[in-house]
Motif scaffolding. Structure first.
Motif, mmCIF file in Angstrom:
data_model
loop_
_atom_site.group_PDB
_atom_site.id
_atom_site.type_symbol
_atom_site.label_atom_id
_atom_site.label_comp_id
_atom_site.label_asym_id
_atom_site.label_seq_id
_atom_site.Cartn_x
_atom_site.Cartn_y
_atom_site.Cartn_z
ATOM 1 N N LEU A 21 0.860 -1.174 0.000
ATOM 2 C CA LEU A 21 0.000 0.000 0.000
ATOM 3 C C LEU A 21 0.897 1.224 0.000
ATOM 4 O O LEU A 21 1.968 1.214 0.618
ATOM 5 C CB LEU A 21 -0.880 0.004 1.249
ATOM 6 N N TYR A 22 0.488 2.285 -0.698
ATOM 7 C CA TYR A 22 1.336 3.469 -0.740
ATOM 8 C C TYR A 22 0.497 4.738 -0.862
ATOM 9 O O TYR A 22 -0.637 4.707 -1.340
ATOM 10 C CB TYR A 22 2.344 3.394 -1.892
ATOM 11 N N TRP A 23 1.082 5.828 -0.383
ATOM 12 C CA TRP A 23 0.486 7.140 -0.468
ATOM 13 C C TRP A 23 1.533 8.098 -0.983
ATOM 14 O O TRP A 23 2.644 8.140 -0.463
ATOM 15 C CB TRP A 23 0.010 7.625 0.912
ATOM 16 N N ASP A 24 1.184 8.876 -2.010
ATOM 17 C CA ASP A 24 2.042 9.941 -2.513
ATOM 18 C C ASP A 24 1.759 11.157 -1.639
ATOM 19 O O ASP A 24 0.698 11.781 -1.752
ATOM 20 C CB ASP A 24 1.707 10.221 -3.977
ATOM 21 N N LEU A 25 2.680 11.492 -0.755
ATOM 22 C CA LEU A 25 2.484 12.599 0.169
ATOM 23 C C LEU A 25 2.813 13.950 -0.457
ATOM 24 O O LEU A 25 2.539 14.991 0.133
ATOM 25 C CB LEU A 25 3.335 12.382 1.428
#
Length: 87
Positions: A4-8
């Motif tokens: 899972l990933y989030w582009d901050l």
């Protein structure tokens, strides 16, 4: 690579993120763009964070850059909430 990933986006030094994990333990990684690309490519990479079984996890951005948050766990067993608590 299943993660899972989030582009901050662009974050300044000292920005703080709080990550709530439910359902599973996980490795939580804060990476800049170059390290995230190395991670995706299967190359050696460095990150800020670690393996957590208690939450919330609080991570602070160490320097100005574009940042990614990665949660390594079984995506079918974990629920994750990410909040920026200080910018």
């Amino acid at each position: 690579m299943d993660h899972l990933y989030w582009d901050l986006g662009e974050c300044a030094t000292g920005a703080v993120f709080e990550i709530e994990l439910r359902g599973s333990t996980a490795r939580v990684c804060l990476m800049d763009g170059d390290e995230y690309q190395a991670y995706v490519d299967g190359d050696e990479y460095e990150f800020f964070g670690g393996f957590y079984d208690l939450t919330p996890v609080v991570l602070e951005v160490p320097y100005d850059d574009h940042w990614w948050l990665i949660v390594d766990s079984n995506p079918d067993r974990i629920r994750v909430a990410v909040n920026q608590v200080f910018d």
